[in-house]
Design an enzyme around this catalytic site. Structure first.
Site, short mmCIF file in Angstrom:
data_model
loop_
_atom_site.label_atom_id
_atom_site.label_comp_id
_atom_site.label_asym_id
_atom_site.label_seq_id
_atom_site.Cartn_x
_atom_site.Cartn_y
_atom_site.Cartn_z
N GLU A 12 0.84 -1.21 0.00
CA GLU A 12 0.00 0.00 0.00
C GLU A 12 0.88 1.26 0.00
O GLU A 12 1.87 1.32 0.75
CB GLU A 12 -0.84 -0.01 1.29
CG GLU A 12 -1.76 1.19 1.45
CD GLU A 12 -2.43 1.24 2.83
OE1 GLU A 12 -1.84 0.75 3.82
OE2 GLU A 12 -3.54 1.78 2.91
N LYS A 32 -9.76 1.80 -1.90
CA LYS A 32 -9.88 1.25 -0.54
C LYS A 32 -11.22 1.65 0.08
O LYS A 32 -11.57 2.84 0.12
CB LYS A 32 -8.71 1.78 0.30
CG LYS A 32 -8.62 1.23 1.71
CD LYS A 32 -7.37 1.80 2.40
CE LYS A 32 -7.14 1.26 3.78
NZ LYS A 32 -5.92 1.86 4.40
N CYS A 85 -5.01 -3.08 3.40
CA CYS A 85 -4.66 -2.81 4.79
C CYS A 85 -5.85 -2.94 5.77
O CYS A 85 -6.28 -4.04 6.06
CB CYS A 85 -3.99 -1.43 4.87
SG CYS A 85 -2.87 -1.29 6.29
O1 AKG Z 1 -5.82 -1.88 11.21
C1 AKG Z 1 -4.66 -1.62 11.52
O2 AKG Z 1 -4.18 -1.93 12.60
C2 AKG Z 1 -3.76 -0.89 10.56
C3 AKG Z 1 -4.50 -0.30 9.38
C4 AKG Z 1 -3.68 0.67 8.62
O3 AKG Z 1 -2.58 1.02 9.02
C5 AKG Z 1 -4.15 1.21 7.34
O4 AKG Z 1 -5.20 0.80 6.84
O5 AKG Z 1 -3.45 2.07 6.77
#
Ligand code: AKG
Length: 259
Positions: A40, A111, A146
């Protein structure tokens, strides 16, 4: 199908354009693979919120251009991680690009679950609204980014859309590494799918990244796992494994809710 995940280190001191060129060379080196996966927001850094505006780009912007050439040179399908997309109306999205071996933009995914609660990405970016699957010769990819990993219903939607291999591009913080590993394995087991989870390494914007990219098979076994530095993981995905697992242990057929 052979897949390579490139866990990229994002550290301050390297410019976005230098990193693009460096990563393009890493992609070119994977010319024995069929599919290459990047993390990402590896261009700007997933937590570099103050750079989102300045580094935002259209879908056919500099990341697409450099990655299309790399995909063509290597002759691979390229999940090019995600970029800060500037849409036509000026709003920003965290958008994944998937390129064909001819360098064409085969699919995009915005996303859906933005991270940060009332800050950061959650306020700076707009939310995507639709699921994306990409049909490759031996696997159908289900795309997630993510924080999406925490929402199993998204993955069930991808299963229903035909996905056999979930690709999770991430910039997951080191503080919650245990969740990262656990949730990726859980998604593989509950959705009886491969999971290709590719994260960032290094530290940017004061956030140390978890690294530990991993590939999990549909039975939940970890086929490969990275450490905390920059690293390439290469695995063979068995074209029959998902169908065999779903046939031998048909739990997905017993779903009674949410279909
Ligand atoms: O859910 C998490 O602990 C991390 C999610 C995250 O860092 C993101 O989506 O950018």
């Amino acid at each position: 199908m052979r897949a390579s995940l490139i866990q990229i280190a994002v550290n301050e001191g390297e410019s976005v354009s230098s990193r693009r060129a460096r990563v393009a060379d890493l992609v070119r080196e994977q010319d024995e693979s069929d599919l290459v996966v990047l993390p990402e927001l590896w261009t700007v850094g997933a937590f570099a919120y103050e750079q989102f505006e300045t580094e935002a780009e259209p879908l056919d912007g500099p990341t697409y251009e450099v990655m299309a050439e790399a995909a063509r040179d290597a002759g691979v399908w390229l999940h090019a991680g995600s970029v800060v997309e500037r849409a036509g109306d000026g709003s920003l999205y965290n958008t994944t690009l998937v390129l064909s071996p001819a360098g064409e933009l085969a699919a995009t995914y915005r996303k859906i679950h933005r991270f940060g609660f009332d800050q950061g990405e959650a306020v700076l970016m707009s939310a995507g609204e639709s699921l994306t699957t990409v049909e490759l010769p031996e696997q159908t990819l289900g795309i997630a980014t993510c924080y999406d990993l925490r929402f199993p219903e998204l993955f069930r939607g991808l299963v229903d859309a035909g996905a056999t291999a979930m690709v999770v591009a991430a910039g997951w913080p080191a503080r919650r590494r245990a969740h990262w590993t656990l949730l990726n394995r859980a998604r593989a087991v509950e959705d009886q799918s491969y999971v290709l989870a590719c994260g960032l390494a290094g530290t940017h914007a004061g956030v140390e990244q978890a690294g530990h990219s991993l590939v999990v098979d549909p039975w939940g076994e970890v086929l490969a796992e990275a450490g905390t530095g920059e690293e390439v993981l290469t695995v063979e995905l068995d074209p029959a494994k998902v169908a065999d697992t779903r046939r031998q242990f048909p739990a997905l057929k017993d779903r009674r809710l949410g279909r």
